[in-house]
Design a protein around this motif. Structure first.
Motif, PDB file in Angstrom:
ATOM      1  N   ASP A 200     -45.838 -37.078 114.713  1.00 56.81           N
ATOM      2  CA  ASP A 200     -45.648 -37.342 116.149  1.00 56.81           C
ATOM      3  C   ASP A 200     -46.671 -38.344 116.682  1.00 56.81           C
ATOM      4  O   ASP A 200     -46.507 -38.892 117.778  1.00 56.81           O
ATOM      5  CB  ASP A 200     -45.761 -36.023 116.930  1.00 56.81           C
ATOM      6  N   LYS A 201     -47.742 -38.565 115.906  1.00 56.43           N
ATOM      7  CA  LYS A 201     -48.781 -39.514 116.335  1.00 56.43           C
ATOM      8  C   LYS A 201     -48.403 -40.956 115.997  1.00 56.43           C
ATOM      9  O   LYS A 201     -49.203 -41.879 116.208  1.00 56.43           O
ATOM     10  CB  LYS A 201     -50.100 -39.159 115.660  1.00 56.43           C
TER      11      LYS A 201
ATOM     12  N   LYS B 227     -48.674 -43.499 118.754  1.00 58.74           N
ATOM     13  CA  LYS B 227     -50.066 -43.824 119.095  1.00 58.74           C
ATOM     14  C   LYS B 227     -50.606 -44.906 118.162  1.00 58.74           C
ATOM     15  O   LYS B 227     -51.317 -45.824 118.607  1.00 58.74           O
ATOM     16  CB  LYS B 227     -50.914 -42.560 118.989  1.00 58.74           C
ATOM     17  N   GLN B 228     -50.240 -44.815 116.846  1.00 64.76           N
ATOM     18  CA  GLN B 228     -50.675 -45.830 115.901  1.00 64.76           C
ATOM     19  C   GLN B 228     -50.078 -47.188 116.235  1.00 64.76           C
ATOM     20  O   GLN B 228     -50.752 -48.226 116.155  1.00 64.76           O
ATOM     21  CB  GLN B 228     -50.277 -45.421 114.471  1.00 64.76           C
TER      22      GLN B 228
ATOM     23  N   ASP C  67     -48.334 -34.370 112.721  1.00 64.99           N
ATOM     24  CA  ASP C  67     -49.062 -35.619 112.488  1.00 64.99           C
ATOM     25  C   ASP C  67     -48.138 -36.815 112.651  1.00 64.99           C
ATOM     26  O   ASP C  67     -48.547 -37.875 113.140  1.00 64.99           O
ATOM     27  CB  ASP C  67     -49.662 -35.631 111.083  1.00 64.99           C
TER      28      ASP C  67
END
Length: 573
Positions: free
Chosen positions: A318-319, A322-323, A316
């Motif tokens: 690793d996201k 993206k955020q 999670d």
């Protein structure tokens, strides 16, 4: 288990040759149901082992070494008072039953001749060792007390008259003729194996299976002949002590119905010593450490589940990028967002192909608040990566430690279990046991000692306290250190710097045997000099790092381990 009347006869016969006129010089009771009696006869010490263990009841001479309690039990002190200095007069078996008496002659406090009898009854969970006064046949004491509430047939308590166990009126198979065997069997009724078991004393299912196998086509002619043939060497005391196959059945006569490798021994005592080696200890450890092992396995499972959760959290995390991207895209397209929008589709400037991307929104928040929400998620995920990675490392170390301790419990002796409990208490895993009486503090752990074929001393640590003492305090910098490669196991040290490849392989065998891979083949074992072995600061007990190692592969061999243990040598310190 086949400690039947036939094995009892073989052991008794040998003791009849060795113990009579021998003087009892030492008596110990290392465990609740076991006695160790040293008899000096014909210029040699014989160590007699008597056990009323419910699972491993037996008696024989032994080369095993036992750890004795600091305070001997009452039964042991009673025997010392009456028997030390007395002489073994004779050893007798009751028919072919598993009951043996040791007639002992000594002197009482007044100097008068005193005759006593030590009786061992091998009857599974009903096994017992009794000390009886010959003058009135009264029980002086026994290793197990049987009150009337537990047995309606006989009471086994001090002061009560000794009464033999019921024999069920079975026949002695060594005293019957071929015709009597034929008459006693009812071939039309079937279940001949049970008929044999219920008719004749001292026969185990294993011996009866052998009779049936030798009879081939079982009938009233072949079975009685096979019966007599099987027992012929027993009548003549012509024994062949052996352990057969992977299941490790033992016998004092040749068994043709058993498959597997046959290992023969020169005496019945050597065979029994080898067969029972470690079995009773492991049984005691299982009883003593059942709660401990259950706790350790629960902790291990908890940590394995924790690793999985942490890995999911790391994925999670690793996201995070993206955020951040969504936050920056919302900031760039804030003028396009309308109040109450659930999502917005914008051009992704970070995409080489400039594709459109849909960004979810919180309808109740303003465009700026939505952008800040993504930036907050980004920073939270980014900061959590380092924390999660640190927790994963710590949890992995915890798993390695717990696997190591579980392996040590599986190979521990009863003495080792207390050291393991003490270590877990010091590490905060379990509460310290409250002891009624303070035991004398032992400064140094006791190491297992072995001697190589060329006479060099090899030492083994069986738990982390012993491992730390062995590697960090006892061993010299020039000694050679061994440990299974990436496998939980014991530290092993070869004393000295001059030894052959044979000694190295023997020490590697010990390292593999006292590891999690005891039942495996071609186990990798690393070896290096002690000077290249270090304990990292803050590491858990028993954990070390090492360098400049070489690796060899060995298959654990229990026979070799016993040979190294029993070999006499000079302990060099």
């Amino acid at each position: 288990m086949s400690f039947d009347g036939i094995v009892t006869r073989a052991v008794t016969h040998d003791l009849q040759q060795k113990l009579p006129t021998g003087r009892i010089v030492k008596i110990h009771q290392p465990f609740k149901t076991d006695l160790v009696i040293t008899v000096r006869a014909r210029g040699k010490n014989h160590t007699l082992f008597l056990s009323a263990n419910p699972s491993f009841a037996r008696f024989h001479l032994t080369n095993e070494k036992f750890d004795n309690p600091q305070e001997p039990p009452m039964f042991c002190m009673l025997l010392r008072k009456h028997l030390e200095g007395s002489f073994v007069e004779k050893v007798e078996q009751h028919g072919l039953e598993r009951i043996v008496t040791f007639s002992i002659v000594g002197k009482n406090e007044l100097g008068d001749v005193s005759k006593k009898t030590l009786i061992i009854e091998l009857m599974g969970r009903h096994s017992n060792i009794l000390f009886v006064n010959n003058d009135d046949n009264k029980i002086i004491d026994s290793i197990k007390h049987i009150p009337p509430s537990l047995s309606s047939y006989r009471t086994v308590l001090p002061g009560h008259e000794y009464k033999e166990p019921p024999y069920l009126d079975k026949l002695n198979p060594l005293e019957v003729s071929l015709e009597e065997v034929t008459r006693k069997l009812y071939f039309n009724q079937g279940k001949l194996d049970k008929q044999l078991l219920n008719t004749f004393s001292g026969l185990s299912p294993q011996i009866i299976q052998e009779m049936m196998k030798r009879a081939k086509l079982v009938n009233q002619e072949t079975l009685p002949l096979a019966f007599m043939e099987t027992l012929e060497p027993v009548k003549n005391h012509d024994y062949t002590p052996q352990i057969i196959g992977e299941s490790e059945s033992f016998s004092v006569i040749n068994l043709t119905h058993k498959k597997g490798t046959v290992q023969t021994f020169s005496t019945v005592h050597e065979m029994l010593d080898r067969y029972f080696h470690g079995k009773a200890d492991r049984d005691r450890v299982k009883q003593q450490a059942n709660d401990l092992e259950k706790f350790l396995r629960n902790e291990l499972n908890k940590n394995k589940k924790k690793i999985k959760k942490l890995e999911i959290t790391l994925k999670d995390a690793d996201k995070a990028q993206k955020q951040q991207r969504f936050g920056e895209l919302l900031t760039a397209h804030m003028h396009l967002i309308k109040s109450g929008d659930n999502e917005i589709e914008v051009v992704d400037y970070y995409d080489p192909e400039q594709k459109a991307v849909t960004i979810p929104l919180e309808p109740r928040k303003s465009p700026a608040e939505n952008a800040q929400l993504y930036f907050k998620r980004y920073h939270k995920l980014k900061n959590s990566v380092a924390v999660v990675q640190e927790q994963i490392v710590k949890t992995e170390e915890e798993i390695v430690y717990l696997e190591q301790v579980i392996q040590q419990v599986e190979t521990a002796s009863p003495r080792d279990i207390e050291e393991i409990r003490e270590e877990l208490s010091e590490e905060g895993y379990i509460k310290k046991r409250v002891q009624k009486k303070q035991k004398k503090k032992v400064d140094k752990p006791v190491l297992d000692h072995y001697v190589s074929a060329e006479g060099l001393d090899i030492y083994v640590g069986k738990n982390n306290k012993q491992n730390e003492y062995l590697t960090n305090r006892f061993a010299r910098q020039s000694d050679t250190w061994l440990h299974t490669k990436d496998i939980p196991g014991s530290h092993v040290v070869i004393r000295g710097d001059q030894f052959s490849n044979e000694t190295l392989l023997e020490a590697a065998n010990l390292a593999a045997y006292f590891s999690k891979s005891r039942q495996s083949s071609q186990v990798p074992v690393d070896y290096t000099l002690v000077r290249h072995v270090k304990k990292p600061s803050g590491a858990k007990p028993g954990y070390v790092i090492y360098e400049q190692q070489n690796t060899l592969y060995v298959t654990p061999n229990e026979n070799l381990v016993l040979e190294l243990r029993n070999r006499k040598g000079t302990v060099k310190k």
